[in-house]
Enzyme design. Sequence first.
Site, PDB file in Angstrom:
ATOM      1  N   GLU A 265       0.886  -1.169   0.000  1.00  8.98           N
ATOM      2  CA  GLU A 265       0.000   0.000   0.000  1.00  8.98           C
ATOM      3  C   GLU A 265       0.914   1.206   0.000  1.00  8.98           C
ATOM      4  O   GLU A 265       1.671   1.406   0.951  1.00  8.98           O
ATOM      5  CB  GLU A 265      -0.873  -0.057   1.249  1.00  8.98           C
ATOM      6  N   CYS A 302      -3.152   7.181   5.328  1.00  5.40           N
ATOM      7  CA  CYS A 302      -3.122   6.869   3.897  1.00  5.40           C
ATOM      8  C   CYS A 302      -4.390   7.363   3.213  1.00  5.40           C
ATOM      9  O   CYS A 302      -4.424   7.522   1.997  1.00  5.40           O
ATOM     10  CB  CYS A 302      -2.942   5.371   3.698  1.00  5.40           C
TER      11      CYS A 302
END
Length: 524
Positions: A265, A302
């Site tokens: 990620e 994120c």
Amino acid sequence: MTLSGKLLLGAQQVAGNKGVLHAVNPATGQTLEPAYTLGGADDVARACELAEQAFDVYRQQPAAVRANFLNIIACQIEALGDELITRAMAETGLPKARLEGERARTCNQLRLFAATITSGEQNRVRIDPRQPERTPLPRADLRQRRIALGPVAVFGASNFPLAFSVAGGDTASALAAGCPVIVKGHSAHPGTSELVGQAIQKAVAECNLPEGVFSLIFGAGAEVGAALVAHPVIQAVGFTGSRAGGIALMRIAQARAQPIPFYGELSALNPVLLLPGALAEKADDLGRQFVASLTMGAGQFCTNPGLLLAIESPALDQFVQSASQSLQAANAQTMLSPGIHNAYERSTACIANNSKVQTLAQGPEAASPNSCRAVLFATSASAFLADPNLHEEMFGAASLLVRCRDEQELIKVVSHLDGQLTASLQLNAADFTFAQQLLPLLERKAGRILANGWPTGVEVCNAMVHGGPWPATTDVRTTSVGTAALERFLRPVCYQDLPSELLPAELRDENPLQWKRLVEGKAE
Ligand code: NAP
């Protein structure tokens, strides 16, 4: 619990011989004891050897045994009490309430995976029984289930020192799937990592599992991390961090004699589309809500809203005014590490110095080191479309507003975006026609689409998707949050014409585990 400053290789505490590192309190700059000894390729080899020895025993444990193990890890983490929170506060600068919430999320996540594997849902058993009378050819007896991939390497994330680190989502999902885990601890929070690692070691012993089910290694990513990903025993990697680090490790995973899945990620802007109807109705509220989401946790998520897209209008000006006021009042917050603070300063200075960008508002000066001053920039759609530098993530409380002339220009901007974890629509009923046009485009760009919400705050549940097209993640087919994360560490195996006595329990006709199965295409 005593911090040893050592690697946890299986049941042992082992001193590395590749130098030492100290954690640093980002709020004060103070060095924290103990020194952490760093491992090298030999330590990676030892952890991998133990993991390989553990794999077949561990993966063949009944789901109930693995579920019990996950539940005991959660109890052991809770038993660490305030010691864990105090150490994590010192190593990350994150406030107590945030870390307590994160600990609860970590333990709930482990328990959710435990419940999921007990139900057998992840196994997706499919049975197509023998059809001896079928013409022109009889059909064999075919039965499918999923088995664990093998030992998994996990790179703990800096921004979730509990929920996405040593016992975080990647570890929980891999252990739930039946994979031993070797964690490369994040260098910014080694003490927090060791405490949680010791809790897992205790759970391994309490459950009488093979010691190689879990190891924790400290060391330089470029050395120990690279050796781990390259080691032939490792069968998959879970990573959360920078695009540069993720790409370096992904290349190693792909260049191996046996390439392996790399679930990274990396970076996302998480665009929020402020549609005209919503802006006309509640520009002031949206401005305040945006800043609350942007500055939460110093923007170190994120899913931080790093990009705003809107069409020029007086209501947009009102939004900017409201957001600017809130932002100017948002106190600077300590960032996770000096490295992340430096990266934030560099990336925001680069945008601020872009001649096509205007700085709309900035938070107050910081009193302490490594603090994040929130900032809001603006640019035109044409400048955004022309300059790839404006598409880069600024990890922290910084966002860029892209002003579009009309709907067509906004659509053009969306179609030029990279892959994203999330895309949010602020809308009301007057915006539905435009939203319907945007949705097919947003589906191609993001893993999660929100209406009238802000992207920070990721629920751990069955339906969650925390993933998305490159560069949000390196594998668009998966999620790293929620129970579907398990699927990353499983692979299907089909058994053809095996005598019942040799079949795994869940594939036998009598279905002793009472798991849901698809038999001859029908759910049972
Ligand atoms: P990072 O620098 O990518 O580090 C993450 C892990 O990868 C660490 O264990 C690191 O090892 C290792 N690593 C880094 N570069 C490597 C390389 N070239 N080869 C092998 N291993 C490598 O991430 P970070 O320290 O957490 O934060 C730095 C930046 O990453 C942030 O400023 C932000 O831009 C981004 N970030 C993004 C997310 C997200 O959710 N997408 C989360 C956190 C951070 P070391 O211990 O040697 O550093």
